[in-house]
Design a protein around this motif. Structure first.
Motif, short mmCIF file in Angstrom:
data_model
loop_
_atom_site.label_atom_id
_atom_site.label_comp_id
_atom_site.label_asym_id
_atom_site.label_seq_id
_atom_site.Cartn_x
_atom_site.Cartn_y
_atom_site.Cartn_z
N LYS A 49 11.05 -7.76 7.42
CA LYS A 49 10.71 -8.99 6.72
C LYS A 49 11.92 -9.90 6.52
O LYS A 49 11.90 -11.09 6.88
CB LYS A 49 10.08 -8.66 5.36
CG LYS A 49 8.85 -7.75 5.45
CD LYS A 49 8.24 -7.47 4.10
CE LYS A 49 9.17 -6.72 3.16
NZ LYS A 49 9.49 -5.36 3.63
N ALA A 68 -0.44 1.25 7.64
CA ALA A 68 1.00 1.00 7.63
C ALA A 68 1.59 1.23 6.25
O ALA A 68 2.71 1.74 6.11
CB ALA A 68 1.28 -0.44 8.10
N TYR A 69 0.84 0.86 5.20
CA TYR A 69 1.34 1.01 3.83
C TYR A 69 1.20 2.45 3.32
O TYR A 69 2.05 2.95 2.61
CB TYR A 69 0.61 0.05 2.89
CG TYR A 69 1.32 -1.27 2.74
CD1 TYR A 69 2.28 -1.45 1.78
CD2 TYR A 69 1.04 -2.34 3.59
CE1 TYR A 69 2.97 -2.66 1.64
CE2 TYR A 69 1.69 -3.55 3.47
CZ TYR A 69 2.65 -3.71 2.48
OH TYR A 69 3.32 -4.90 2.36
N VAL A 91 1.36 -6.49 12.80
CA VAL A 91 0.16 -5.66 12.69
C VAL A 91 -1.08 -6.53 12.61
O VAL A 91 -2.08 -6.29 13.29
CB VAL A 91 0.24 -4.73 11.46
CG1 VAL A 91 -1.06 -3.96 11.28
CG2 VAL A 91 1.42 -3.78 11.60
N VAL A 122 -3.34 -2.45 8.40
CA VAL A 122 -2.42 -2.76 7.32
C VAL A 122 -2.42 -1.64 6.28
O VAL A 122 -1.36 -1.21 5.81
CB VAL A 122 -2.80 -4.10 6.66
CG1 VAL A 122 -1.88 -4.39 5.48
CG2 VAL A 122 -2.74 -5.24 7.66
N GLY A 167 5.10 -5.98 4.35
CA GLY A 167 5.32 -4.77 5.12
C GLY A 167 6.11 -3.76 4.32
O GLY A 167 6.77 -4.12 3.33
N ALA A 170 10.50 -2.96 7.42
CA ALA A 170 9.54 -3.50 8.39
C ALA A 170 10.10 -4.69 9.16
O ALA A 170 9.55 -5.06 10.20
CB ALA A 170 8.25 -3.91 7.67
N ALA A 206 1.41 -9.25 8.38
CA ALA A 206 1.80 -7.88 8.04
C ALA A 206 2.63 -7.30 9.18
O ALA A 206 2.23 -7.39 10.35
CB ALA A 206 0.57 -7.02 7.79
N LEU A 207 3.78 -6.72 8.84
CA LEU A 207 4.68 -6.10 9.82
C LEU A 207 4.76 -4.61 9.57
O LEU A 207 4.62 -4.15 8.44
CB LEU A 207 6.09 -6.68 9.70
CG LEU A 207 6.36 -8.13 10.10
CD1 LEU A 207 7.82 -8.45 9.79
CD2 LEU A 207 6.07 -8.37 11.57
N ASP A 208 5.04 -3.87 10.64
CA ASP A 208 5.34 -2.45 10.51
C ASP A 208 6.38 -2.09 11.56
O ASP A 208 6.13 -2.24 12.76
CB ASP A 208 4.07 -1.61 10.70
CG ASP A 208 4.30 -0.15 10.34
OD1 ASP A 208 5.20 0.13 9.52
OD2 ASP A 208 3.57 0.71 10.88
#
Length: 271
Positions: A59, A265-266, A248, A262, A53, A57, A241-243
């Motif tokens: 993590k 988000a990036y 996510v 994803v 993330g 995010a 994957a985090l946001d």
């Protein structure tokens, strides 16, 4: 995620194998700011599970919840069926959870062997007085744990640095010692917080090789938090994957790379 790898002796039907780690509805807030919201995932025995993330995010917050540094307001974390939430970091370490840190936490005035021996501390039963005398059980225990540390030194190819002070080590070697100290704790779950942060290409490739070797030799479950996407996609079995603290997507590296949520988000824009 339940793996069907065991069969019932009577009817031959596959039996579900419970995951090593289960995280359910993990929610962490600092005042009015939510660091994690409804995060859930499972990690199987021997699996390398990655969390990715953008910055902020959540993590590292997940790792801090897993090893007891943070206490979430909601949710449960269980390891081999035993609840981790609410326990102290020392208690969680004793249950088999070890961790490396993004910023080195080595004792610079101690040698590599001495730093690794610190990882065995929670496994030692000798008291301070008998340890000072260094006789009988205390001597046998230190010999036993020193032998375990020597196996880690061989696995991570740290032999030339065995008696070097940690403060004099090159950065890449120091990160390897940090990994070795976590392995010295004899964990069932290893938390890796950006193990290649600050490394050049050659050091990153070396660390990737050691992680593969550790996984093959010790059959450890690992949770990897990392910004190096090439490393993640090469090593991970599955990726979360985090946001902004919200899950996510979860899936194989190939699926995660293709997921438009994803990518958005990036990259910060609609896809």
């Amino acid at each position: 995620m339940e793996r069907l790898t065991e069969r019932d002796e009577e009817d031959g039907a596959p039996q579900p194998v419970p995951p090593l780690l289960e995280v359910r509805d993990l929610t962490l807030r600092f005042g009015g700011v939510s660091a994690l919201r409804g995060v859930g995932f499972e990690v199987a025995r021997g699996e390398l599970f990655a969390v990715i993330g953008p910055n902020g995010a959540g993590k590292t917050s997940i790792l801090n919840c897993l090893n007891g540094v943070y206490r979430p307001q909601r949710g449960t974390i269980t390891l081999s069926g035993q609840r981790l939430t609410g326990r102290s970091p020392a208690a969680i370490a004793a249950m088999g959870v070890a961790r490396t840190f993004q910023n080195l936490g080595l004792f610079e005035q101690l040698t590599v062997i001495e730093n690794l021996m610190l990882g065995r501390h929670h496994l030692m039963r000798t008291g301070m007085l008998s340890g000072m005398v260094w006789w009988g059980r205390a001597k046998r225990e230190e010999v036993e744990h020193r032998a375990a540390v020597e196996e880690i030194i061989e696995l991570l190819e740290l032999e030339p640095h065995r008696h070097t002070l940690a403060g004099l080590l090159p950065y890449g070697v120091a990160k390897r010692v940090e990994l070795g100290r976590a392995l010295a704790m004899a964990p069932t779950l290893l938390l890796l917080d950006e193990p290649v942060a600050g490394m050049n290409v050659e050091e990153t490739e070396d660390m990737a090789r050691y992680l593969v070797e550790v996984r093959r030799e010790l059959d450890l479950a690992m949770i990897l938090v990392e910004h190096d996407m090439r490393l993640v996609m090469d090593l991970a079995d599955r990726v979360l994957a985090l946001d902004f603290g919200v899950p996510v997507a979860t899936g194989t590296p190939a699926r995660i790379q293709r997921d438009p949520r994803v990518v958005e988000a990036y990259l910060g824009g609609a896809v």
